[in-house]
Design an enzyme around this catalytic site. Structure first.
Site, PDB file in Angstrom:
ATOM      1  N   LYS A  75       0.868  -1.180   0.000  1.00 46.67           N
ATOM      2  CA  LYS A  75       0.000   0.000   0.000  1.00 46.67           C
ATOM      3  C   LYS A  75       0.901   1.224   0.000  1.00 46.67           C
ATOM      4  O   LYS A  75       1.774   1.355   0.854  1.00 46.67           O
ATOM      5  CB  LYS A  75      -0.902  -0.005   1.239  1.00 46.67           C
ATOM      6  CG  LYS A  75      -1.950  -1.108   1.203  1.00 46.67           C
ATOM      7  CD  LYS A  75      -3.026  -0.912   2.247  1.00 46.67           C
ATOM      8  CE  LYS A  75      -4.013  -2.069   2.239  1.00 46.67           C
ATOM      9  NZ  LYS A  75      -4.820  -2.138   0.987  1.00 46.67           N
TER      10      LYS A  75
ATOM     11  N   ARG B 138      -9.627 -12.358   1.331  1.00 42.80           N
ATOM     12  CA  ARG B 138     -10.325 -13.528   0.771  1.00 42.80           C
ATOM     13  C   ARG B 138      -9.480 -14.787   0.903  1.00 42.80           C
ATOM     14  O   ARG B 138     -10.017 -15.885   0.977  1.00 42.80           O
ATOM     15  CB  ARG B 138     -10.728 -13.236  -0.681  1.00 42.80           C
ATOM     16  CG  ARG B 138      -9.583 -13.048  -1.622  1.00 42.80           C
ATOM     17  CD  ARG B 138      -9.966 -12.249  -2.862  1.00 42.80           C
ATOM     18  NE  ARG B 138     -10.209 -10.831  -2.548  1.00 42.80           N
ATOM     19  CZ  ARG B 138     -10.544  -9.911  -3.444  1.00 42.80           C
ATOM     20  NH1 ARG B 138     -10.690 -10.258  -4.715  1.00 42.80           N
ATOM     21  NH2 ARG B 138     -10.736  -8.667  -3.073  1.00 42.80           N
TER      22      ARG B 138
HETATM   23  N1  BES Z   1      -8.155  -4.400   3.808  1.00 44.55           N
HETATM   24  C1  BES Z   1      -8.256  -3.995   2.461  1.00 44.55           C
HETATM   25  C2  BES Z   1      -9.609  -3.375   2.117  1.00 44.55           C
HETATM   26  C3  BES Z   1      -9.975  -2.092   2.792  1.00 44.55           C
HETATM   27  C4  BES Z   1      -9.946  -0.894   2.085  1.00 44.55           C
HETATM   28  C5  BES Z   1     -10.437  -2.062   4.090  1.00 44.55           C
HETATM   29  C6  BES Z   1     -10.327   0.295   2.690  1.00 44.55           C
HETATM   30  C7  BES Z   1     -10.810  -0.888   4.696  1.00 44.55           C
HETATM   31  C8  BES Z   1     -10.757   0.291   4.004  1.00 44.55           C
HETATM   32  C9  BES Z   1      -8.055  -5.208   1.547  1.00 44.55           C
HETATM   33  O1  BES Z   1      -7.230  -6.200   2.034  1.00 44.55           O
HETATM   34  C10 BES Z   1      -7.474  -4.735   0.279  1.00 44.55           C
HETATM   35  O2  BES Z   1      -6.358  -4.304   0.301  1.00 44.55           O
HETATM   36  N2  BES Z   1      -8.232  -4.837  -0.802  1.00 44.55           N
HETATM   37  C11 BES Z   1      -7.778  -4.478  -2.108  1.00 44.55           C
HETATM   38  C12 BES Z   1      -8.078  -5.642  -3.022  1.00 44.55           C
HETATM   39  C13 BES Z   1      -7.489  -5.497  -4.397  1.00 44.55           C
HETATM   40  C14 BES Z   1      -5.983  -5.555  -4.320  1.00 44.55           C
HETATM   41  C15 BES Z   1      -8.027  -6.598  -5.279  1.00 44.55           C
HETATM   42  C16 BES Z   1      -8.543  -3.228  -2.542  1.00 44.55           C
HETATM   43  O3  BES Z   1      -9.737  -3.147  -2.291  1.00 44.55           O
HETATM   44  O4  BES Z   1      -7.915  -2.339  -3.074  1.00 44.55           O
HETATM   45 MN    MN Z   2      -5.186  -5.935   1.503  1.00 45.76          MN
END
Ligand code: BES
Ligand code: MN
Ligand code: ZN
Length: 514
Positions: free
Chosen positions: A294, A369
């Protein structure tokens, strides 16, 4: 080595015992049919359309002053109105606070809780340590008990604090609220269950508020155990070796780059012999994204909340056990720490899940997931549940679609959708259905059975998980964005909301009664 491990365990247990139970109810609550000594603040619950207010013991002058103030402020007793009279004539209290409750039989649980939260906020802005609440104008016995207990619950929910890392925490005023009610036993019966619920919410908030290096998988699991076992909940914690031996390679892989390896927490409240309801919560105790790192500082900072699904299912079984609910419910929380190192999972790696299927890790940041796949599989394999609800801070796409007031729900079972919607409306933890179909093959992989990414984003997460639920009735709840609020609002102090505990506690009751 042995000794330092032992020390860590002791320290974890010591910090755990502070959170175990009613610690965060700052207020002493007492229901009584006659008020004892005097108080600094007197609160009066006022039903709608009260033209002339007078309580026993008030002189004509007192009543005249109060009624004049009501007129000036156009206070009629409508729900959520609040009017303060400082130094009321002829009364020994410093402050008189009138609180509108509308038509008592129409006052919803949410409105009552919000009235309590606003009251707590007001009382906290004064120095009052003793508060009397006169509820006698709500004369119906059942309504009086329900409303008094729900307002007291709203006070409690607002008064939670997370200050364990402050070297000089703001003093928690030790307040005592004494409630003048029509029937002690009616109010107390209501309040006892709500106290159990409040403690479930506090447990979830506490777990979510923990920083990533404090609330790592083993620490999360031990904190949950310390809070749950005294309630009669059977807790099982699988360590990384067991996770691997059982074949849960999808769960294991997410934490393989961290010194804090995967765990699986199982908390079983067997309140009946029925086929169990399984709640599976995402417990990613920190999400750096892994090698798909991130890169925005705001988004990575918010990832202490990535364990909020696990916290929600833990808080829910705590609440159900506290009220001895005659329901068989099991919470399963796969716990991970999504970090990078020389051992971390790489984008493109293939892992084998508990059900034997293979997954291409197309993006290490889609870790939720991956751990839920094995959590859902484990719940099916070991508990043969009648229904599975998984809850997770899963996708940014969900936040884009629905924002933070609703969570997204995905299911093919109409009865699950309907009962969840009702539970959401009853608790104001709102849900909105998004479609699972007709998206096909969005998670198909060139080299493995499926991959962990696809489009549209929130649906791809849900469709990925659907495979692991097999033919068990199932719903996926994406609560991304709902776990934390930056500043206090209503029944929530700033920080973790405990989202999901009130929703799922209500839903489990509704669904199991169908
Ligand atoms: N934990 C995050 C999702 C999230 C985003 C939670 C904002 C709370 C607030 C999750 O693990 C994630 O990083 N999701 C990615 C998935 C993508 C890489 C397919 C996303 O949503 O960007
Ligand atoms: Mn994530
Ligand atoms: Zn995540």
């Amino acid at each position: 080595m042995k000794i330092s491990r032992w020390l860590v365990a002791v320290i974890v247990l010591m910090s755990v015992s502070m959170t175990a139970s009613a610690e965060y109810l700052e207020t002493k609550v007492n229901f009584s049919e006659r008020l004892s000594s005097s108080a600094e603040t007197l609160v009066v619950l006022v039903p709608a359309d009260t033209q002339e207010l007078s309580l026993s013991g008030w002189s004509n002058e007192t009543a005249a002053q109060i009624n004049r103030a009501m007129q000036v402020r156009e206070f009629t007793g409508a729900a959520k109105q609040q009017l303060e009279v400082i130094a009321p004539m002829g009364l020994s209290v410093d402050r008189l606070v009138l609180v509108g409750v509308g038509t008592p039989s129409d006052l919803t649980r949410i409105e009552a809780e919000e009235i309590g939260a606003a009251l707590a906020n007001h009382v906290n802005s004064t120095k009052a340590a003793t508060v009397h609440v006169d509820t006698s104008l709500v004369s119906d016995v059942a309504e009086n008990g329900r409303i008094s207990a729900s307002i007291a619950h709203g006070v409690d929910l607002r008064n939670y604090r997370f200050d364990r890392f402050k070297s000089e925490p703001e003093p928690r005023p030790s307040q005592s609220y004494e409630w003048l009610v029509v029937s002690n036993s009616a109010a107390e019966a209501y309040y006892a269950d709500l106290q159990g619920l409040a403690n479930g919410v506090f447990l979830a908030r506490e777990l979510v508020n923990l920083p990533g290096s404090t609330g790592y998988p083993a620490a999360f699991a031990e904190m949950a155990r310390a809070a749950l076992e005294p309630l009669g909940i059977e807790v099982t914690i699988l360590g990384p070796e067991q996770v691997r031996e059982l074949g849960m390679g999808s769960l294991y892989g997410v934490s393989q780059g961290s010194q804090h390896k995967a765990h699986l927490l199982v908390a079983h409240w067997k309140g009946s012999d029925d086929q169990p309801i399984a709640l599976v919560g995402k417990g990613n105790t920190f999400d750096t994204g892994g090698y798909n790192l991130k890169t925005s500082s705001a988004s990575i900072l918010a990832m202490t909340t990535d364990k909020a699904g696990a916290a929600a299912v833990v808080g829910t079984v705590a609440a159900l056990a506290a009220e001895r609910a005659p329901i068989n419910v099991v919470a399963v929380a796969p716990l991970s720490h999504n970090l990078i190192s020389g051992e971390a999972q790489l984008p493109g790696d293939v892992v084998t899940a508990g059900d034997g299927s293979t997954i291409e890790v197309a993006n290490t940041d889609a870790e939720g997931r991956l751990i839920l796949a094995d959590g859902i599989w484990y719940a099916r394999e070991h508990f043969n549940p009648r229904v599975i609800a998984d809850i997770a801070t899963l996708t940014g796409a969900k936040v884009g679609a629905l924002g933070t007031e609703y969570s997204a729900i995905f299911s093919e079972q109409e009865d699950i959708i309907r009962t969840l919607r009702t539970a959401g409306e009853n608790t104001s933890e709102l849900v909105w259905q998004l479609p699972l179909g007709p998206y096909r093959n969005v998670t198909s992989s060139r080299i493995a059975d499926r991959r962990n990414t696809g489009s549209p984003g929130a649906q791809a997460g849900a469709l990925f998980l659907q495979h692991f639920a097999g033919d068990t009735p199932w719903v996926h709840i994406d609560m991304a964005g709902n776990a934390l609020i930056p500043s206090a609002s209503g029944i929530h102090p700033e920080g973790a909301t405990g989202y999901g505990v009130r929703l799922l506690t209500e839903w489990v009751k509704i669904y199991s009664a169908e």
